[in-house]
Write an enzyme that holds these catalytic residues in place. Structure first.
Site, mmCIF file in Angstrom:
data_model
loop_
_atom_site.group_PDB
_atom_site.id
_atom_site.type_symbol
_atom_site.label_atom_id
_atom_site.label_comp_id
_atom_site.label_asym_id
_atom_site.label_seq_id
_atom_site.Cartn_x
_atom_site.Cartn_y
_atom_site.Cartn_z
ATOM 1 N N ASN A 290 0.848 -1.188 0.000
ATOM 2 C CA ASN A 290 0.000 0.000 0.000
ATOM 3 C C ASN A 290 0.888 1.244 0.000
ATOM 4 O OD1 ASN A 290 0.899 -0.272 2.744
ATOM 5 N ND2 ASN A 290 -0.772 1.066 3.354
ATOM 6 N N CYS A 292 1.938 3.545 1.994
ATOM 7 C CA CYS A 292 2.934 3.836 3.050
ATOM 8 C C CYS A 292 3.771 2.635 3.449
ATOM 9 C CB CYS A 292 2.226 4.410 4.263
ATOM 10 S SG CYS A 292 1.550 6.053 3.970
ATOM 11 N N GLU A 294 3.086 -0.276 4.972
ATOM 12 C CA GLU A 294 2.860 -1.094 6.165
ATOM 13 C C GLU A 294 2.095 -2.380 5.882
ATOM 14 O OE1 GLU A 294 -0.672 1.835 6.294
ATOM 15 O OE2 GLU A 294 1.408 1.794 5.620
#
Length: 603
Positions: A290, A292, A294
């Site tokens: 995704n 970012c 994580e």
């Protein structure tokens, strides 16, 4: 902590999460927002139990004990046609105009409903390659990323939530150097985060100062040129790839790090670590994350996020008797796990494939926020050996409670559909305590994945500006830039939550709390050690940024990514203030200072 103490907290609520419909304000207070969300999540429970679960969900929301992902707070229980998932990984099905523009349309529909998107652009052939069907030369992955970037900008201009996108390219793609430097131009790919997907073989080549081959799959093995076999995309096994050229691995590695130093991108993702530790190793191959980083995800996989606010479980803060209310923390985790599992039923999905993937795996990402503030309140310096042991203990307790609840939910509601006995042989699952493995063996598990560390930027602001995720505190006071509902940007001077609490309890002093530590005095190695301390208990991944001052020497950064790989992390990102990227948070001029790494942890 029931009230919104900081002005920016109220502004965040009003602009991001307060429900307005047709010009009418529905949520009159933040308590109305919590009631709306709790009611929506309880709606999927059995009728006799709905009222009790609504009460339980409201209880963990009302004191900011649990912070659901922003899409959940904004969309649950509303009439808006939006998704409750923060982000998705998408799919470019083929290296063709049809495959590319089908993927573009799917991305636009997802962004329109509030979800960020991540893509593996490695499927697209390199610049200058000849397309056999037309004889036309390919323009390369970066050129098509510009189309996505323009699309995202158009949606933003129409009032859609600010789009977040991740572009990933393999370290052996022939266009990797153009990808690494693409964002040096301040006009390029402004709506993208970019990351290089790095393999074990590449890291070995860097270590051994070996040559590195840049390759791309061939349509037939008989094509001219040298051919090697590499795993590519979602292919179940190695495929034949033509060697385009060879370069020195260390030169490419240094280009990645130099660009990160100068322009804060690209980040690095460690592909073999990600796939080696994937709980669904037996049925999927992951090539992207995704926006970012994580949540590593397969095509059409989704992020179902929430974070437990650790600051709310400290008793007698800043005193010799400071302690953690472990029972309250673990009970909040149990309720939050059920909450996130219910999101899968409640949410809308922009695409049918996204719904199918979410229901098949029932991934959730329950994390923590406020770790640095918790440490300060406990009198423990971030990055110290004591802080590493403490962070490790906190994350293990959160993870164990999440897994135990998911096992109980499987017994109550059933396992996730993609569950198979092979799940029990996964490397991460094998690392769990024997009691959890026994429960898995008997009942299975409701969710394929459970824990993550997300950035939690805006929801942490809502909770009176607690420190983000497992990040250290940036500064006691700083300038925060935020985009308003109508698109205009506003700047706020804000205080860190632990600092605010300390000053409220000690109005007579101008000093910082005894356990204070911020990014100005924290060396990169301490960032990595904290991330490494919690990673063994996180089956998804960690969004963690090593913030370094502008004057930090490049020579001290060059080994950071290599250390991240050696520590078993799944990714690494560095941010140094620079004129191209700009910054969401800034130090007021009077607080600017030089980095002194030698005595950082002793200050």
């Amino acid at each position: 902590m029931k009230t919104l103490n900081e002005p920016i907290s109220m502004i965040v609520w009003e602009n991001k999460y307060r429900y307005q419909c047709g010009g009418k304000i529905v949520d009159q207070s933040v308590e109305d927002t919590w009631r709306r969300v709790a009611r929506a999540m309880a709606g999927v429970e059995r009728k006799p139990e709905r009222r009790e679960w609504q009460r339980q969900f409201y209880r963990i929301l009302e004191n900011f004990h649990f912070l659901p992902g922003g899409r959940i707070l904004a969309g649950a229980g509303t009439r808006h046609k939006v998704t409750l998932f923060n982000c998705f990984v998408m799919n470019i099905a083929s290296d063709s105009l049809t495959g590319i523009f089908d993927a573009l349309e799917e991305g636009a529909l997802t962004l329109q409903q509030g979800g960020g998107v991540g893509y593996d652009f490695s499927v697209l052939r390199p610049f200058g390659d000849t397309v056999k069907k037309t004889g036309i030369q390919a323009s390369g992955p970066v050129s098509f990323m510009r189309i996505w970037d323009a699309m995202c900008g158009v949606l933003l201009s129409t009032g859609t939530r600010r789009g977040a996108m991740m572009g990933v390219l393999r370290c052996d793609h022939p266009d990797i150097e153009a990808f690494i430097t693409a964002k040096e131009d301040p006009r390029e790919l402004r709506h993208f985060n970019v990351s290089v997907m790095v393999s074990d073989d590449f890291m070995a080549a860097v270590k051994n100062d070996a040559e590195w081959q840049l390759v791309f799959p061939v349509e037939t093995e008989g094509e001219a040129g040298r051919v090697v076999f590499r795993q590519w995309g979602s292919a179940p096994g190695p495929v034949p790839c033509r060697i385009y050229r060879t370069l020195r691995a260390r030169d490419l590695w240094e280009k990645i790090i130099r660009s990160a130093y100068e322009y804060a991108e690209p980040g690095v993702l460690f592909s073999d670590t990600i796939n080696r530790m994937n709980n669904l190793w037996y049925c999927e191959r992951i090539a992207a994350t995704n926006p970012c980083g994580e949540i590593p995800l397969p095509p059409y996989g989704a992020c179902d996020l929430g974070a437990v606010n650790l600051t709310q479980f400290v008793t007698a803060p800043f005193s010799a008797g400071a302690a953690i209310n472990w029972n309250a923390l673990e009970e909040t985790v149990r309720v939050a796990t059920r909450f996130l599992d219910n999101v899968i039923e409640v949410s809308r999905y922009p695409l049918r494939a996204q719904r199918q993937q979410a229901f098949a795996t029932r991934r959730i990402g329950l994390g923590v926020t406020g770790l640095a503030d918790m440490l300060i309140m406990m009198g423990i310096r971030y990055g110290s050996p004591e802080s590493l042991a403490f962070a490790r203990d906190v994350m293990k307790r959160v993870a164990d409670a999440t897994w135990q609840t998911s096992i109980e939910l499987a017994h109550e509601k059933g396992v996730f559909p993609a569950y198979a006995r092979s799940y029990l042989q996964g490397r991460f699952v094998q690392s769990l305590d024997a009691s959890l493995r026994a429960g898995l063996d008997k009942f299975g598990v409701r969710n394929s994945h459970h824990n993550t560390i997300a950035p939690t930027g805006t929801i942490s602001l809502l909770a009176n500006n607690v420190s983000n995720g497992i990040e250290p505190v940036f500064r006691a006071e700083y300038i925060r830039h935020m985009r308003m509902r109508k698109g205009d940007a506003v700047s706020f001077r804000v205080q860190d939550y632990a600092y605010y609490l300390w000053r409220s309890n000690h109005p007579e002093t101008d000093s910082l709390p005894p356990g204070w530590m911020d990014t100005d005095t924290l060396p990169p190695a301490a960032h990595l050690q904290v991330q490494a301390a919690v990673q063994p208990h996180i089956d998804n991944a960690i969004s963690k940024t090593i913030n370094i001052p502008r004057h930090f020497p490049f020579e001290q950064l060059i080994d950071v990514y290599s250390q991240a790989y050696a520590l078993g992390l799944k990714g690494c990102t560095v941010f140094r203030p620079n004129p191209v990227t700009g910054s969401v948070i800034e130090v007021p001029e009077e607080h600017c200072c030089q980095y002194d790494g030698e005595n950082a942890l002793q200050k």
